[in-house]
Design a protein around this motif. Structure first.
Motif, mmCIF file in Angstrom:
data_model
loop_
_atom_site.group_PDB
_atom_site.id
_atom_site.type_symbol
_atom_site.label_atom_id
_atom_site.label_comp_id
_atom_site.label_asym_id
_atom_site.label_seq_id
_atom_site.Cartn_x
_atom_site.Cartn_y
_atom_site.Cartn_z
ATOM 1 N N THR A 221 6.374 -43.716 13.436
ATOM 2 C CA THR A 221 5.336 -43.213 14.496
ATOM 3 C C THR A 221 5.874 -41.618 14.765
ATOM 4 N N GLN A 222 7.032 -41.574 14.866
ATOM 5 C CA GLN A 222 7.303 -40.092 15.365
ATOM 6 C C GLN A 222 7.164 -39.269 14.273
ATOM 7 N N CYS A 223 7.514 -39.547 12.842
ATOM 8 C CA CYS A 223 6.941 -38.798 11.758
ATOM 9 C C CYS A 223 5.464 -38.588 11.779
ATOM 10 N N GLU A 224 4.679 -39.526 12.120
ATOM 11 C CA GLU A 224 3.326 -39.402 12.125
ATOM 12 C C GLU A 224 2.788 -38.397 13.304
ATOM 13 N N SER A 225 3.383 -38.701 14.417
ATOM 14 C CA SER A 225 3.056 -37.570 15.514
ATOM 15 C C SER A 225 3.324 -36.180 15.099
ATOM 16 N N LEU A 226 4.501 -36.035 14.618
ATOM 17 C CA LEU A 226 5.031 -34.727 14.013
ATOM 18 C C LEU A 226 4.039 -34.126 13.185
ATOM 19 N N ASP A 227 3.752 -35.015 12.324
ATOM 20 C CA ASP A 227 2.804 -34.309 11.037
ATOM 21 C C ASP A 227 1.339 -34.145 11.542
ATOM 22 N N TYR A 228 0.980 -34.579 12.549
ATOM 23 C CA TYR A 228 -0.318 -34.568 13.116
ATOM 24 C C TYR A 228 -0.271 -33.192 13.987
ATOM 25 N N LEU A 229 0.965 -32.902 14.722
ATOM 26 C CA LEU A 229 1.083 -31.754 15.370
ATOM 27 C C LEU A 229 1.307 -30.429 14.703
ATOM 28 N N PHE A 230 1.795 -30.880 13.315
ATOM 29 C CA PHE A 230 2.211 -29.664 12.272
ATOM 30 C C PHE A 230 0.748 -29.086 11.769
ATOM 31 N N GLN A 231 -0.169 -30.091 11.524
ATOM 32 C CA GLN A 231 -1.491 -29.812 11.172
ATOM 33 C C GLN A 231 -2.220 -29.209 12.116
ATOM 34 N N LEU A 232 -2.239 -29.574 13.300
ATOM 35 C CA LEU A 232 -2.895 -29.076 14.273
ATOM 36 C C LEU A 232 -2.445 -27.579 14.656
ATOM 37 N N ALA A 233 -1.010 -27.332 14.444
ATOM 38 C CA ALA A 233 -0.329 -25.975 14.831
ATOM 39 C C ALA A 233 -0.894 -25.011 13.621
ATOM 40 N N VAL A 234 -0.742 -25.490 12.535
ATOM 41 C CA VAL A 234 -1.626 -24.749 11.418
ATOM 42 C C VAL A 234 -2.927 -24.262 11.576
ATOM 43 N N GLU A 235 -3.831 -25.189 11.829
ATOM 44 C CA GLU A 235 -5.365 -24.991 12.222
ATOM 45 C C GLU A 235 -5.319 -24.098 13.525
ATOM 46 N N MET A 236 -4.671 -24.557 14.609
ATOM 47 C CA MET A 236 -4.596 -23.274 15.883
ATOM 48 C C MET A 236 -4.152 -21.918 15.307
ATOM 49 N N HIS A 237 -3.160 -21.741 14.462
ATOM 50 C CA HIS A 237 -2.832 -20.486 13.997
ATOM 51 C C HIS A 237 -3.906 -19.743 13.465
ATOM 52 N N LYS A 238 -4.869 -20.480 12.382
ATOM 53 C CA LYS A 238 -5.757 -19.942 11.773
ATOM 54 C C LYS A 238 -7.061 -19.463 12.774
ATOM 55 N N LEU A 239 -7.008 -20.248 13.940
ATOM 56 C CA LEU A 239 -7.933 -19.878 14.954
ATOM 57 C C LEU A 239 -7.467 -18.686 15.851
ATOM 58 N N GLY A 240 -6.129 -18.046 15.790
ATOM 59 C CA GLY A 240 -5.517 -17.609 16.751
ATOM 60 C C GLY A 240 -5.102 -17.857 17.936
ATOM 61 N N LEU A 241 -5.010 -19.498 18.143
ATOM 62 C CA LEU A 241 -4.632 -19.810 19.388
ATOM 63 C C LEU A 241 -3.032 -20.098 19.383
ATOM 64 N N PRO A 242 -2.604 -19.943 20.528
ATOM 65 C CA PRO A 242 -1.232 -20.025 20.715
ATOM 66 C C PRO A 242 -0.668 -21.444 20.611
ATOM 67 N N TRP A 243 0.565 -21.729 20.080
ATOM 68 C CA TRP A 243 1.178 -22.975 20.219
ATOM 69 C C TRP A 243 1.699 -23.419 21.780
ATOM 70 N N VAL A 244 2.134 -22.431 22.419
ATOM 71 C CA VAL A 244 2.778 -22.710 23.486
ATOM 72 C C VAL A 244 2.189 -21.893 24.482
ATOM 73 N N LYS A 245 1.496 -22.439 25.593
ATOM 74 C CA LYS A 245 0.923 -21.956 26.709
ATOM 75 C C LYS A 245 1.780 -21.381 27.811
#
Ligand code: MRU
Ligand code: ZN
Length: 245
Positions: A221-245
């Motif tokens: 489950t930790q590996c799943e959560s991390l993979d979810y977050l990495f995918q989200l982070a890549v998509e956020m980066h494409k949209l110019g959104l910061p990973w840390v507020k």
């Protein structure tokens, strides 16, 4: 004196019972089952990646260079725990299938077990690889992926016995540089664990990630959560959104 092959046959024959069980939760059944799932998620394609489980005083390890999604319980290696970190010698294995070699990830899995893990997963997930490419290399040994204020962060422990991260916490996953041979990653993994004693994962630049947990369910489950977050982070980066507020 018996030839090397005869000795190997003796070891294998004597200890086949270690990988024979009707119980689907037995590590020798779980590793092939998990790898089939991981293959479908793009984590262990093309023979890359893998997983290992510690069960009592035994370590169950997949073979090297095989299609991980087609592996069978009879293909699993068994080491007595505790064991030497570099178990290249045949006698260190209490079960060694013929014509197969143990995973090159073995010393890295053993590093996780020395750290108290019950299961360690290595993936070549493209999301993990992309994240390592997006975090600047110049940071060297301080390179770290960080993300905050995303609900799924709550799926990652704060540290051993410290509960889970909260929504307003920042998740930090250290990144180590890749090496030509998998086993040579071990010192980098050890250094990252020393520097980040609360981490349950280490990213490997241009390669993937090692994730461990107290048991199989937590590692998965930790590996799943991390993979979810990495995918989200890549998509956020494409949209110019910061990973840390
Ligand atoms: C596609 S080859 C990948 C390997 O070199 C390695 O990175 C890996 O993850 C798997 O090693 P293996 O020895 O097959 O368990
Ligand atoms: Zn790998």
């Amino acid at each position: 004196m018996a030839s090397t092959e005869e000795q190997a046959v003796a070891v294998t024959t004597n200890n086949d019972h270690l990988v024979q069980s009707e119980d689907p939760e037995h590590p020798a059944n779980l590793i092939p089952e998990l790898c089939r799932k991981f293959y479908n998620w793009g984590w262990v394609t093309g023979t890359g990646g893998g997983t290992s489980i510690r069960h009592g005083d035994h370590i169950f390890i997949a073979p090297s260079g095989v299609q991980k999604e087609l592996m069978k319980s009879e293909n699993i290696f068994v080491l007595q725990w505790p064991t030497k970190k570099y178990p290249a010698e045949e006698r260190n294995y209490i079960r060694r299938p013929l014509k197969l070699n143990p995973s090159a990830c073995t010393p890295l899995f053993l590093t996780a077990f020395e750290n108290g893990a019950g299961c360690c997963i290595h993936t070549h997930s493209q999301w993990a690889v992309l994240v390592t490419l997006l975090v600047e290399r110049e940071k060297g040994p301080d390179a770290c992926f960080e993300i905050s204020t995303i609900e799924q962060i709550k799926g990652i422990p704060r540290g051993k016995g410290k509960g889970m991260l909260g929504y307003y916490d920042t998740l930090s996953i250290p990144i180590i540089e890749n090496t030509a041979f998998e086993e040579d990653l071990t010192s980098g993994l050890e250094a990252a664990m020393k520097k980040y004693p609360d981490t349950y994962a280490v990213l490997v630049r241009r390669h993937g990630i090692y994730v461990w947990g107290d048991n199989v369910a937590k590692a998965k489950t930790q590996c799943e959560s991390l993979d979810y977050l990495f995918q989200l982070a890549v998509e956020m980066h494409k949209l110019g959104l910061p990973w840390v507020k």
